[in-house]
Write an enzyme that holds these catalytic residues in place. Structure first.
Site, PDB file in Angstrom:
ATOM      1  N   ARG A 170      48.681  47.585  49.617  1.00 12.74           N
ATOM      2  CA  ARG A 170      48.431  46.658  48.490  1.00 12.74           C
ATOM      3  C   ARG A 170      49.715  46.293  47.732  1.00 12.74           C
ATOM      4  NH1 ARG A 170      45.114  46.852  51.377  1.00 12.74           N
ATOM      5  NH2 ARG A 170      43.010  47.680  51.186  1.00 12.74           N
ATOM      6  N   SER A 219      38.691  46.105  42.963  1.00 13.09           N
ATOM      7  CA  SER A 219      39.069  47.512  42.808  1.00 13.09           C
ATOM      8  C   SER A 219      40.136  47.632  41.733  1.00 13.09           C
ATOM      9  CB  SER A 219      39.619  48.065  44.120  1.00 13.09           C
ATOM     10  OG  SER A 219      38.588  48.070  45.076  1.00 13.09           O
ATOM     11  N   GLU A 289      45.548  48.806  40.529  1.00 16.02           N
ATOM     12  CA  GLU A 289      45.636  47.819  41.618  1.00 16.02           C
ATOM     13  C   GLU A 289      45.539  46.411  41.034  1.00 16.02           C
ATOM     14  OE1 GLU A 289      43.551  48.627  45.281  1.00 16.02           O
ATOM     15  OE2 GLU A 289      42.962  46.528  45.496  1.00 16.02           O
TER      16      GLU A 289
HETATM   17  P1  FAD Z   1      44.933  36.246  41.797  1.00 16.91           P
HETATM   18  O1  FAD Z   1      44.003  37.277  41.303  1.00 16.91           O
HETATM   19  O2  FAD Z   1      44.827  34.895  41.207  1.00 16.91           O
HETATM   20  O3  FAD Z   1      46.425  36.777  41.645  1.00 16.91           O
HETATM   21  C1  FAD Z   1      46.753  38.080  42.020  1.00 16.91           C
HETATM   22  C2  FAD Z   1      48.274  38.187  42.177  1.00 16.91           C
HETATM   23  O4  FAD Z   1      48.664  37.348  43.256  1.00 16.91           O
HETATM   24  C3  FAD Z   1      49.049  37.684  40.957  1.00 16.91           C
HETATM   25  O5  FAD Z   1      50.254  38.409  40.885  1.00 16.91           O
HETATM   26  C4  FAD Z   1      49.368  36.250  41.298  1.00 16.91           C
HETATM   27  O6  FAD Z   1      50.529  35.789  40.630  1.00 16.91           O
HETATM   28  C5  FAD Z   1      49.588  36.393  42.794  1.00 16.91           C
HETATM   29  N1  FAD Z   1      49.326  35.144  43.517  1.00 16.91           N
HETATM   30  C6  FAD Z   1      48.185  34.447  43.587  1.00 16.91           C
HETATM   31  N2  FAD Z   1      48.368  33.362  44.363  1.00 16.91           N
HETATM   32  C7  FAD Z   1      49.658  33.399  44.771  1.00 16.91           C
HETATM   33  C8  FAD Z   1      50.466  32.541  45.553  1.00 16.91           C
HETATM   34  N3  FAD Z   1      50.012  31.406  46.078  1.00 16.91           N
HETATM   35  N4  FAD Z   1      51.770  32.879  45.728  1.00 16.91           N
HETATM   36  C9  FAD Z   1      52.271  34.021  45.197  1.00 16.91           C
HETATM   37  N5  FAD Z   1      51.566  34.855  44.434  1.00 16.91           N
HETATM   38  C10 FAD Z   1      50.267  34.540  44.231  1.00 16.91           C
HETATM   39  N6  FAD Z   1      41.188  43.086  47.351  1.00 16.91           N
HETATM   40  C11 FAD Z   1      41.424  43.761  48.490  1.00 16.91           C
HETATM   41  O7  FAD Z   1      42.563  43.886  48.914  1.00 16.91           O
HETATM   42  N7  FAD Z   1      40.399  44.284  49.218  1.00 16.91           N
HETATM   43  C12 FAD Z   1      39.110  44.147  48.836  1.00 16.91           C
HETATM   44  O8  FAD Z   1      38.228  44.638  49.525  1.00 16.91           O
HETATM   45  C13 FAD Z   1      38.821  43.441  47.622  1.00 16.91           C
HETATM   46  N8  FAD Z   1      37.557  43.282  47.198  1.00 16.91           N
HETATM   47  C14 FAD Z   1      37.322  42.593  46.038  1.00 16.91           C
HETATM   48  C15 FAD Z   1      35.993  42.408  45.612  1.00 16.91           C
HETATM   49  C16 FAD Z   1      35.726  41.726  44.441  1.00 16.91           C
HETATM   50  C17 FAD Z   1      34.300  41.549  43.988  1.00 16.91           C
HETATM   51  C18 FAD Z   1      36.787  41.180  43.678  1.00 16.91           C
HETATM   52  C19 FAD Z   1      36.520  40.417  42.412  1.00 16.91           C
HETATM   53  C20 FAD Z   1      38.090  41.342  44.105  1.00 16.91           C
HETATM   54  C21 FAD Z   1      38.376  42.057  45.279  1.00 16.91           C
HETATM   55  N9  FAD Z   1      39.690  42.242  45.727  1.00 16.91           N
HETATM   56  C22 FAD Z   1      39.928  42.916  46.893  1.00 16.91           C
HETATM   57  C23 FAD Z   1      40.819  41.765  44.912  1.00 16.91           C
HETATM   58  C24 FAD Z   1      41.238  40.309  45.202  1.00 16.91           C
HETATM   59  O9  FAD Z   1      40.181  39.552  45.731  1.00 16.91           O
HETATM   60  C25 FAD Z   1      42.424  40.253  46.134  1.00 16.91           C
HETATM   61  O10 FAD Z   1      43.513  40.954  45.582  1.00 16.91           O
HETATM   62  C26 FAD Z   1      42.879  38.806  46.383  1.00 16.91           C
HETATM   63  O11 FAD Z   1      43.850  38.826  47.392  1.00 16.91           O
HETATM   64  C27 FAD Z   1      43.473  38.147  45.137  1.00 16.91           C
HETATM   65  O12 FAD Z   1      43.607  36.784  45.414  1.00 16.91           O
HETATM   66  P2  FAD Z   1      43.573  35.700  44.252  1.00 16.91           P
HETATM   67  O13 FAD Z   1      43.811  34.378  44.866  1.00 16.91           O
HETATM   68  O14 FAD Z   1      42.323  35.808  43.466  1.00 16.91           O
HETATM   69  O15 FAD Z   1      44.820  36.153  43.399  1.00 16.91           O
END
Ligand code: FAD
Length: 301
Positions: A170, A219, A289
């Protein structure tokens, strides 16, 4: 800073934009500037000409974020439609960083390509997944990613091989202000029915074990080596614990939820309270996380 002092854009640039509607927790302050670029050239031209002192931060679907109540200074970049395509070329999937993980998984399935099923259960964008090496069910981005296209803050665009991203559990070494605009995954041929069944299994398992319909951030804490964060939280008696309107989920103790009235400060304070109780109970120091970004709200004197 006024709009006139910022580089002109073809996309949309909004001052003082509320971010709470754009993140899963539905809490937090405003972006000083929210930029939704028309395409990669628009983003590159804007970032290159932007005064260097202005911070930049990408926002995906906000599924792994607490945006603090004082908001985000500088420019928040949200990648829209132009960055949301997924195309297939042989075993390669070429993805815009704004594409949701489920679109990548289902496109791979439709082309009989295996290895990306885990993205079915991760509700963020490809950019967010590449940034934090998202993973589930024993697979993670690092297993299938080939390269990522990165818009650097100083204006350069770089294509980085997976080996250059410094992936760990992660974690990537990408600078906070770097923006992933696209990437390619290399998948392996597989049986569509088997891939589809695995995706259905993942969806059903998530539905049964996670508060998917709540305002949450996924998480909260990383699993310490050989341990489960949810178990440590449960053992410390934190199931259902509340601070203000924030609560440790009764359904899955590694999830925090906004019951409707939480502020980001409530959610962060609850997470820190849980960390303190777990440390006292088991001697284990949980690591966040969920990313916490932005400024705390200044209290009136
Ligand atoms: P955001 O939450 O918008 O951003 C997270 C980080 O990524 C920030 O630092 C942001 O600046 C950066 N970011 C976003 N987009 C970019 C980009 N284009 N370029 C550079 N940096 C960027 N995660 C897991 O790993 N495994 C799981 O099983 C999992 N299950 C989940 C279940 C639920 C119900 C929820 C709500 C979340 C879960 N997550 C899980 C967490 C999340 O979905 C992941 O971390 C996902 O990859 C975040 O993507 P996002 O686009 O929402 O990023």
């Amino acid at each position: 800073m006024t709009a006139a002092s910022l580089p002109s854009v073809r996309g949309r640039l909004t001052a003082d934009a509320p971010l709470a509607p754009l993140v899963w927790f539905k809490t937090g302050g405003r972006a000083e500037w929210l930029f939704e670029p028309a395409d990669g050239e628009d983003l590159e031209a804007f970032i290159t000409a932007l005064p260097p002192e202005l911070p930049v931060r990408a926002l995906g679907l906000g599924s792994n974020l607490i945006v603090r109540d004082g908001g985000l200074p500088g420019v928040t970049v949200r990648l829209g439609k132009a960055f949301s395509t997924v195309t297939v070329d042989g075993n390669w999937l070429l993805c815009g960083a704004g594409a949701p993980g489920i679109l990548v998984a289902s496109t791979a399935r439709d082309h009989g390509l295996a290895g990306l099923e885990f993205l079915r259960g991760i509700p963020g964008t490809v950019g967010g997944a590449v940034r934090m090496n998202a993973g589930a069910y024993g697979r993670e981005v690092a297993d299938t990613l080939c390269d990522a296209t990165i818009q650097l803050r100083e204006g350069r665009v770089r294509v980085c091989d997976v080996g250059a991203l410094g992936y760990r559990y992660r974690h990537s070494d990408l600078p906070d202000d770097a923006i992933v605009t696209g990437c390619s995954f290399y998948a392996t041929p597989g049986d569509k029915a088997v891939i589809s069944a695995e995706m259905d299994r993942i969806a059903a398992e998530r539905e049964a074990s996670q508060p998917l319909r709540s305002r949450t951030g996924g998480s909260t804490f990383k699993n310490p080596p050989g341990l489960k964060a949810w178990q440590l939280v449960d053992d410390a008696g934190c199931r259902g614990l509340m601070v203000g309107g924030a609560q440790v989920s009764e359904k899955h103790t590694n999830f925090l939820i906004n019951t409707g009235t939480a502020t980001s400060a409530d959610i962060e304070a609850l997470g820190d309270e849980v960390r303190a109780r777990v440390l006292a109970n088991s001697g284990v120091e949980l690591e966040w996380e969920i990313e916490r970004i932005g400024k705390f709200l200044e209290k009136a004197a």
